[in-house]
Scaffold this motif. Structure first.
Motif, PDB file in Angstrom:
ATOM      1  N   LYS A 172       0.821  -1.212   0.000  1.00 37.86           N
ATOM      2  CA  LYS A 172       0.000   0.000   0.000  1.00 37.86           C
ATOM      3  C   LYS A 172       0.853   1.258   0.000  1.00 37.86           C
ATOM      4  CE  LYS A 172      -4.082  -2.026   2.216  1.00 37.86           C
ATOM      5  NZ  LYS A 172      -5.008  -1.969   3.386  1.00 37.86           N
ATOM      6  N   SER A 173       2.048   1.160   0.579  1.00 39.63           N
ATOM      7  CA  SER A 173       2.933   2.324   0.645  1.00 39.63           C
ATOM      8  C   SER A 173       3.460   2.738  -0.723  1.00 39.63           C
ATOM      9  CB  SER A 173       4.117   2.028   1.570  1.00 39.63           C
ATOM     10  OG  SER A 173       4.890   0.944   1.068  1.00 39.63           O
ATOM     11  N   LYS A 174       3.315   1.863  -1.721  1.00 40.23           N
ATOM     12  CA  LYS A 174       3.812   2.161  -3.065  1.00 40.23           C
ATOM     13  C   LYS A 174       2.680   2.439  -4.056  1.00 40.23           C
ATOM     14  CE  LYS A 174       8.074  -0.488  -2.443  1.00 40.23           C
ATOM     15  NZ  LYS A 174       8.932   0.702  -2.305  1.00 40.23           N
ATOM     16  N   LEU A 175       1.473   2.606  -3.534  1.00 39.54           N
ATOM     17  CA  LEU A 175       0.308   2.853  -4.381  1.00 39.54           C
ATOM     18  C   LEU A 175      -0.223   4.245  -4.082  1.00 39.54           C
ATOM     19  CD1 LEU A 175      -1.238   1.111  -6.470  1.00 39.54           C
ATOM     20  CD2 LEU A 175      -2.838   0.528  -4.649  1.00 39.54           C
ATOM     21  N   TYR A 181      -3.693  -1.343  -9.073  1.00 43.74           N
ATOM     22  CA  TYR A 181      -2.689  -2.368  -9.361  1.00 43.74           C
ATOM     23  C   TYR A 181      -3.279  -3.359 -10.353  1.00 43.74           C
ATOM     24  CZ  TYR A 181       0.275  -6.487  -8.402  1.00 43.74           C
ATOM     25  OH  TYR A 181       1.107  -7.582  -8.502  1.00 43.74           O
ATOM     26  N   LEU A 182      -2.659  -3.470 -11.540  1.00 41.76           N
ATOM     27  CA  LEU A 182      -3.157  -4.387 -12.563  1.00 41.76           C
ATOM     28  C   LEU A 182      -2.558  -5.777 -12.435  1.00 41.76           C
ATOM     29  CD1 LEU A 182      -3.313  -2.139 -15.758  1.00 41.76           C
ATOM     30  CD2 LEU A 182      -4.982  -2.436 -13.922  1.00 41.76           C
ATOM     31  N   LEU A 195       2.679  -3.323 -12.324  1.00 42.81           N
ATOM     32  CA  LEU A 195       2.056  -2.503 -13.359  1.00 42.81           C
ATOM     33  C   LEU A 195       0.865  -1.778 -12.748  1.00 42.81           C
ATOM     34  CD1 LEU A 195       1.740  -1.515 -16.258  1.00 42.81           C
ATOM     35  CD2 LEU A 195       0.388  -3.577 -16.739  1.00 42.81           C
ATOM     36  N   LEU A 196       0.898  -0.443 -12.806  1.00 44.01           N
ATOM     37  CA  LEU A 196      -0.147   0.383 -12.216  1.00 44.01           C
ATOM     38  C   LEU A 196      -0.858   1.184 -13.301  1.00 44.01           C
ATOM     39  CD1 LEU A 196       1.805   1.872  -9.149  1.00 44.01           C
ATOM     40  CD2 LEU A 196       0.649  -0.345  -9.336  1.00 44.01           C
ATOM     41  N   ASN A 271      -1.362 -13.650 -17.085  1.00 40.55           N
ATOM     42  CA  ASN A 271      -1.943 -14.728 -16.281  1.00 40.55           C
ATOM     43  C   ASN A 271      -2.661 -14.225 -15.033  1.00 40.55           C
ATOM     44  OD1 ASN A 271      -0.747 -16.565 -18.078  1.00 40.55           O
ATOM     45  ND2 ASN A 271       1.144 -16.619 -16.887  1.00 40.55           N
ATOM     46  N   PHE A 272      -2.510 -12.936 -14.724  1.00 39.74           N
ATOM     47  CA  PHE A 272      -2.982 -12.437 -13.435  1.00 39.74           C
ATOM     48  C   PHE A 272      -3.941 -11.250 -13.555  1.00 39.74           C
ATOM     49  CE2 PHE A 272       1.468 -13.856 -13.369  1.00 39.74           C
ATOM     50  CZ  PHE A 272       1.273 -15.072 -12.725  1.00 39.74           C
ATOM     51  N   LEU A 273      -4.290 -10.879 -14.775  1.00 41.95           N
ATOM     52  CA  LEU A 273      -5.235  -9.779 -14.966  1.00 41.95           C
ATOM     53  C   LEU A 273      -6.630 -10.205 -14.520  1.00 41.95           C
ATOM     54  CD1 LEU A 273      -4.115  -8.569 -18.505  1.00 41.95           C
ATOM     55  CD2 LEU A 273      -3.891  -7.271 -16.375  1.00 41.95           C
TER      56      LEU A 273
END
Length: 346
Positions: A172-175, A181-182, A195-196, A271-273
């Protein structure tokens, strides 16, 4: 911003591996998993250059068999766009290529195979071949679980394990405000990122995942906010508002040759979207492609893909001064963060 564009999938198949010195790693039978301190030797390279060709390089089935026979029984596919890269030398000519378990069609029993003469700055590509293999063409693709696939050809099976980053979350500190967050990105240079998408500013950012060390850095000689990877040449900007580093530069030379260090523009978190979050973001940037792309940003006929490339393609460190000038003039996050999306294709 450039006009709305797709990167042709044919170009994606022509991705490269490391330089010629690494070629020796391919010729073991089968390929051994790399240890922490694997060496490559000039002797092995010269032996490969001098070796008589053992198969017809224009016969894609013969090349498939040659490469497939040298794989370990289990292999790991690190890049998040699901390419497994290889290279070899045939009749003194270096070739590179890949297997690809594309999320768009791997569950339909398809594996893509491509090889090509290695790109270089002094001649055109001499040969490039691709085929989508299926059971009808002699290759079966069996899904073991969502990230594990078994490929079988002529009685031999190789298990491909896709990079499992399902538990990776951005701290959270990097958002920042307005950012979503994608997913995690692991590119072929071995660098892991977040990837944001900033829905308020309509821009992408790649943020370094510093929990996964990948290289050492040096400070740019032209900007005290930019650090550059000693191995990759990736340039990172120290965020003014958050404790994070933003990808702001990839060497143009690497991109021109399509090397491992050409940036993460196409190594997206396929694979994670979740749902169609990426498609919606791309449509915010390029509404004119509505109805033309799937949820991964692929064209409907799967011949191309939209790019996520907000960073600069740089030749010289002096080019980072434009980032400092923009950042210095910014008075708040809304004017600051767009400084780092000036390269985004649209």
């Amino acid at each position: 911003m450039t006009p709305a564009s797709f990167m042709p999938r044919g170009f994606r198949f022509a991705r490269l591996c490391f330089g010629l010195a690494a070629a020796a790693m391919v010729w073991a039978q089968p390929v051994a998993a790399a240890s922490a301190n694997t060496i490559t030797t000039n002797e092995a390279y010269v032996d490969a250059v001098r070796a008589a060709p053992a198969f017809d390089i224009t016969d894609i089935d013969a090349v498939f068999d040659h490469v497939f026979s040298q794989l370990n029984d289990e292999v790991t596919v690190y890049p998040t766009e699901n390419y497994y890269y290889f290279k070899f030398i045939h009749d003194a000519v270096p070739y590179a290529g890949n297997f690809r378990l594309d999320i768009a069609d791997r569950d339909d029993g398809i594996v893509h195979f491509a090889y090509f003469t290695e790109n270089n700055p002094f001649t055109e590509q001499q040969l490039s071949k691709h085929r989508a293999y299926t059971a009808e063409l002699g290759v079966t693709v069996e899904k073991k679980d969502s990230l594990t696939y078994a490929l079988t050809r002529k009685g031999r099976t190789v298990t491909f394990r896709l990079n499992d980053l399902r538990d990776v979350r951005v701290p959270k500190s990097k958002l920042g405000p307005g950012e979503d967050y994608l997913g995690p990105v692991f590119d072929e240079a071995g660098v892991q990122m977040f990837l944001l998408w900033n829905k308020e500013l309509k821009m992408f950012l790649y943020v370094l995942d510093e929990n996964v060390p990948s290289e050492d850095y040096f400070q740019s000689e032209t900007s005290n906010q930019v650090s550059i990877g000693l191995r990759t040449g990736f340039a990172w900007y120290q965020d003014r508002y958050l404790d994070r580093r933003i990808l702001v530069g990839v060497r143009a030379y690497e991109t021109s040759l399509n090397t491992f260090f050409d940036g993460p523009f196409d190594q997206l978190p396929d694979n994670f979207l979740e749902g169609d979050v990426l498609r919606r973001a791309l449509l915010e940037l390029s509404p004119e492609v509505e109805g033309q792309i799937d949820r991964f940003g692929n064209s409907r006929d799967l011949t191309g893909r939209m790019l996520v490339d907000p960073y600069l393609l740089y030749d010289d460190q002096s080019e980072f001064t434009v980032l400092d000038q923009c950042a210095a003039a910014a008075v708040d996050p809304a004017t600051y963060y767009p400084c780092f999306a000036i390269g985004q294709s649209k």
